[in-house]
Design a protein around this motif. Structure first.
Motif, PDB file in Angstrom:
ATOM      1  N   PRO A   1      66.262  45.698  69.519  1.00  0.00           N
ATOM      2  CA  PRO A   1      67.374  45.702  70.493  1.00  0.00           C
ATOM      3  C   PRO A   1      68.695  45.942  69.756  1.00  0.00           C
ATOM      4  CG  PRO A   1      66.625  43.461  70.083  1.00  0.00           C
ATOM      5  CD  PRO A   1      65.689  44.373  69.341  1.00  0.00           C
ATOM      6  N   PRO A   2      69.666  46.459  70.458  1.00  0.00           N
ATOM      7  CA  PRO A   2      70.965  46.755  69.827  1.00  0.00           C
ATOM      8  C   PRO A   2      71.608  45.550  69.150  1.00  0.00           C
ATOM      9  CG  PRO A   2      70.847  47.777  71.997  1.00  0.00           C
ATOM     10  CD  PRO A   2      69.624  46.915  71.849  1.00  0.00           C
ATOM     11  N   TRP A   3      71.465  44.353  69.708  1.00  0.00           N
ATOM     12  CA  TRP A   3      72.101  43.177  69.112  1.00  0.00           C
ATOM     13  C   TRP A   3      71.557  42.910  67.706  1.00  0.00           C
ATOM     14  CZ3 TRP A   3      68.897  39.412  67.428  1.00  0.00           C
ATOM     15  CH2 TRP A   3      67.650  39.268  68.036  1.00  0.00           C
ATOM     16  N   ALA A   4      70.307  43.301  67.430  1.00  0.00           N
ATOM     17  CA  ALA A   4      69.678  43.016  66.131  1.00  0.00           C
ATOM     18  C   ALA A   4      70.205  43.924  65.025  1.00  0.00           C
ATOM     19  CB  ALA A   4      68.173  43.147  66.247  1.00  0.00           C
ATOM     20  N   THR A   5      70.662  45.099  65.382  1.00  0.00           N
ATOM     21  CA  THR A   5      71.067  46.061  64.356  1.00  0.00           C
ATOM     22  C   THR A   5      72.511  46.530  64.468  1.00  0.00           C
ATOM     23  OG1 THR A   5      70.208  47.865  65.718  1.00  0.00           O
ATOM     24  CG2 THR A   5      68.712  46.955  64.055  1.00  0.00           C
ATOM     25  N   SER A   6      73.271  45.961  65.396  1.00  0.00           N
ATOM     26  CA  SER A   6      74.658  46.408  65.530  1.00  0.00           C
ATOM     27  C   SER A   6      75.521  45.844  64.405  1.00  0.00           C
ATOM     28  CB  SER A   6      75.224  46.004  66.897  1.00  0.00           C
ATOM     29  OG  SER A   6      75.339  44.604  66.984  1.00  0.00           O
ATOM     30  N   GLY A   7      76.504  46.608  64.035  1.00  0.00           N
ATOM     31  CA  GLY A   7      77.417  46.180  62.975  1.00  0.00           C
ATOM     32  C   GLY A   7      76.758  46.234  61.606  1.00  0.00           C
ATOM     33  N   THR A   8      77.494  45.770  60.642  1.00  0.00           N
ATOM     34  CA  THR A   8      76.984  45.733  59.271  1.00  0.00           C
ATOM     35  C   THR A   8      76.062  44.533  59.106  1.00  0.00           C
ATOM     36  OG1 THR A   8      79.033  46.742  58.474  1.00  0.00           O
ATOM     37  CG2 THR A   8      77.672  45.635  56.833  1.00  0.00           C
ATOM     38  N   CYS A   9      74.942  44.768  58.454  1.00  0.00           N
ATOM     39  CA  CYS A   9      74.006  43.691  58.126  1.00  0.00           C
ATOM     40  C   CYS A   9      74.767  42.605  57.359  1.00  0.00           C
ATOM     41  CB  CYS A   9      72.877  44.268  57.274  1.00  0.00           C
ATOM     42  SG  CYS A   9      71.804  43.056  56.499  1.00  0.00           S
ATOM     43  N   ALA A  10      74.582  41.345  57.720  1.00  0.00           N
ATOM     44  CA  ALA A  10      75.308  40.235  57.078  1.00  0.00           C
ATOM     45  C   ALA A  10      75.019  40.160  55.584  1.00  0.00           C
ATOM     46  CB  ALA A  10      74.957  38.923  57.765  1.00  0.00           C
ATOM     47  N   ILE A  11      73.786  40.437  55.209  1.00  0.00           N
ATOM     48  CA  ILE A  11      73.438  40.424  53.784  1.00  0.00           C
ATOM     49  C   ILE A  11      74.140  41.579  53.075  1.00  0.00           C
ATOM     50  CG2 ILE A  11      71.533  40.749  52.147  1.00  0.00           C
ATOM     51  CD1 ILE A  11      69.779  39.192  54.200  1.00  0.00           C
ATOM     52  N   HIS A  12      74.125  42.745  53.699  1.00  0.00           N
ATOM     53  CA  HIS A  12      74.787  43.912  53.114  1.00  0.00           C
ATOM     54  C   HIS A  12      76.289  43.648  52.970  1.00  0.00           C
ATOM     55  CE1 HIS A  12      75.312  48.579  53.177  1.00  0.00           C
ATOM     56  NE2 HIS A  12      75.562  48.058  51.994  1.00  0.00           N
ATOM     57  N   ALA A  13      76.888  42.976  53.939  1.00  0.00           N
ATOM     58  CA  ALA A  13      78.320  42.660  53.876  1.00  0.00           C
ATOM     59  C   ALA A  13      78.648  41.800  52.656  1.00  0.00           C
ATOM     60  CB  ALA A  13      78.762  41.959  55.165  1.00  0.00           C
ATOM     61  N   VAL A  14      77.798  40.822  52.364  1.00  0.00           N
ATOM     62  CA  VAL A  14      78.003  39.979  51.176  1.00  0.00           C
ATOM     63  C   VAL A  14      77.900  40.829  49.914  1.00  0.00           C
ATOM     64  CG1 VAL A  14      77.026  38.095  49.803  1.00  0.00           C
ATOM     65  CG2 VAL A  14      77.257  37.848  52.284  1.00  0.00           C
ATOM     66  N   MET A  15      76.916  41.727  49.880  1.00  0.00           N
ATOM     67  CA  MET A  15      76.725  42.582  48.707  1.00  0.00           C
ATOM     68  C   MET A  15      77.888  43.555  48.526  1.00  0.00           C
ATOM     69  SD  MET A  15      74.222  41.380  47.304  1.00  0.00           S
ATOM     70  CE  MET A  15      72.513  40.936  47.232  1.00  0.00           C
ATOM     71  N   ILE A  16      78.436  44.065  49.605  1.00  0.00           N
ATOM     72  CA  ILE A  16      79.603  44.947  49.525  1.00  0.00           C
ATOM     73  C   ILE A  16      80.785  44.179  48.948  1.00  0.00           C
ATOM     74  CG2 ILE A  16      81.341  46.153  50.924  1.00  0.00           C
ATOM     75  CD1 ILE A  16      79.007  46.975  52.803  1.00  0.00           C
ATOM     76  N   GLN A  17      80.959  42.953  49.400  1.00  0.00           N
ATOM     77  CA  GLN A  17      82.045  42.106  48.891  1.00  0.00           C
ATOM     78  C   GLN A  17      81.854  41.816  47.398  1.00  0.00           C
ATOM     79  OE1 GLN A  17      82.267  38.315  50.882  1.00  0.00           O
ATOM     80  NE2 GLN A  17      84.259  37.829  50.018  1.00  0.00           N
ATOM     81  N   ALA A  18      80.632  41.521  46.994  1.00  0.00           N
ATOM     82  CA  ALA A  18      80.345  41.241  45.586  1.00  0.00           C
ATOM     83  C   ALA A  18      80.595  42.478  44.721  1.00  0.00           C
ATOM     84  CB  ALA A  18      78.901  40.765  45.429  1.00  0.00           C
ATOM     85  N   GLU A  19      80.165  43.630  45.216  1.00  0.00           N
ATOM     86  CA  GLU A  19      80.376  44.862  44.454  1.00  0.00           C
ATOM     87  C   GLU A  19      81.860  45.167  44.306  1.00  0.00           C
ATOM     88  OE1 GLU A  19      79.239  49.598  44.370  1.00  0.00           O
ATOM     89  OE2 GLU A  19      78.352  48.339  45.905  1.00  0.00           O
TER      90      GLU A  19
END
Length: 179
Positions: A106-124
């Motif tokens: 469903p759209p709610w499951a994949t909308s926006g940036t993945c929360a884990i990916h967001a943490v990794m982007i911040q770390a990078e």
């Protein structure tokens, strides 16, 4: 920026030898002083040259020099030159693969940036920001303060002897370019 490889370590250590060098150094000389593979190092330096971090000169007196002042070369410059600008984390969008979705998340499951990916982007971003502040000059100065003057004199003699041997014009000259 993916896993930082041995190539990055070798590149950074090798560039430090060029910081205060009065002469162009061959990759063989740089490899020999460090006890690393000359052929492996010879594959790294063209990437550094392409990125504008070193310049090469050919011939018996040839070798590499820094193409910019050491104060202008950051660790991030070197990493990007050697490894390319790769992301630290390659998100596989696992969040949309839940068995309950039956292949149709469903759209709610994949909308926006993945929360884990967001943490990794911040770390990078944090890691890249730190690496962008560290220059070859600063690290070279720290090393210079640590090493005794006798070591520095021995280094100058070692490189001077190597340079003299490779540039001597006795008999048939040896052709040694940047590698």
């Amino acid at each position: 920026m993916a896993h930082l490889t041995t190539s990055v370590e070798y590149a950074l250590h090798s560039l430090l030898w060029l910081v205060d060098s009065d002469q162009a150094l061959s990759t063989r000389e740089i490899a020999d002083i460090q006890g690393i593979s000359p052929s492996f190092l010879a594959k790294i330096f063209p990437r550094l040259e392409k990125a504008g971090l070193v310049s090469a000169s050919e011939g018996v007196r040839g070798g590499y020099r820094l193409a910019r002042y050491a104060e202008q070369i950051t660790f991030l410059d070197v990493i990007d030159a050697v490894e390319g600008d790769k992301p630290l984390f390659d998100c596989q969008e696992v969040r949309g693969r839940c068995a309950l979705f039956g292949g149709n998340p469903p759209p709610w499951a994949t909308s926006g940036t993945c929360a884990i990916h967001a943490v990794m982007i911040q770390a990078e971003k944090a890691m890249r920001d730190v690496l962008a502040t560290q220059t070859l000059a600063a690290v070279s100065q720290r090393f210079g303060r640590k090493a005794p003057e006798s070591y520095m004199a021995d280094l100058r003699d070692w490189f001077g002897d190597r340079h003299d041997r490779r540039t001597a014009r006795t008999g048939r000259p040896r052709r040694e370019g940047p590698s």
